[in-house]
Design an enzyme around this catalytic site. Sequence first.
Site: not given
Ligand SMILES: *Cc1c(COP(=O)(O)O)cnc(C)c1O
Length: 354
Positions: A100, A167, A191
């Site tokens: 990511w 993030d 998540k």
């Molecule tokens: C799942 C995830 C993403 C991507 O998320 P989307 O909503 O599918 O774009 C980005 N960063 C992390 C740390 C993730 O776990």
Amino acid sequence: MRKHNFSAGPCILPQEVMKKASDAVLNFNDLNLSLIEISHRSKDFVEVMENARSLALELLGLQGKGYQALFLQGGASTEFLMVAYNLLNKKAAYLNTGTWSDKSIKEARLFGEVIEVASSKDANFNYIPKNYTVPGDVDYFHCTSNNTIFGTSLKSFPEVNVPLVCDMSSDIFSREMDFSKFDLIYAGAQKNMGPAGTTLVVVKEDILGKVERKIPSMMDYKVHISKDSMFNTPSVFAVYVSMLTLEWLKDLGGIAAIEKVNDKKGDLLYTEIDRNPLFKGFAATEDRSNMNATFNLTDDSLKESFDTMWKEAGINGLNGHRSVGGYRASMYNALPLESVQVLVDVMKELERKA
Ligand SMILES: *Cc1c(COP(=O)(O)O)cnc(C)c1O
């Protein structure tokens, strides 16, 4: 019986939230209308958006501190580019701790120079780099607090004199931190907060408005703030379920309370991974994540038996990501301790049988 759901995302949500959400799809607030068939400008939905935004700030301890919470669309992946669109003038610094981070760097490079301060790519991202320096002349520093695929997490964050962007998609609301150290936090809902379809962005307003470029409205945090996160039709269902999950968390006692449960779940599983000779952990011990535990069998010939056993025990979603292999147990906020105990019992049973 419900499955023990270790899915990495979309993932388990609290049962009582699911119940309330399904009721609201049929009849929302006794309006004799569905949540998903009323105007997002109606009083009932505006209240949902306001509640969700203020609960997010409240749980993070950021109310009255110059932050705004937004519920946007396009997933965390859209934030990879929106962050750069809104903050990157000339150059930015990024810490590369996995897939990511890598993707966020790729997007940022479209907008300016990116300095990768450190990377753990050399060891398939099984650890968090330490002792790197963040240059003082960058527009911001970006990191990923929890690496969903590799099962590592940042236990501390560098002291920087530039805006700190993070993030937090896979560990927001799971552990206490001084969230006021961050200037921009983003997290895809699916998540730890709600269904896929909305992304929480928490941004300190005073870092915005400093880039020279023109920003298209949908990409501009200031536009979304000025419209109270309703510049266009929001993901009404995803925002509503996120609101319910945040209420659930607040009733439990907030992040401090859930962190205790998450620590217990992590301790239970990692203790077994370390003890049981048939398993070994993937991530470096000091960097292990309580949200996503990655591990392998020490003897691959046991794969078929183990896979059959955990499936028979009602476990779902234990296969590792294709870039790591092995197993990944995602233990998000709504996963009960009992589910982790079921997994640990299966691991012990495999040892007895082998
Ligand atoms: C799942 C995830 C993403 C991507 O998320 P989307 O909503 O599918 O774009 C980005 N960063 C992390 C740390 C993730 O776990």
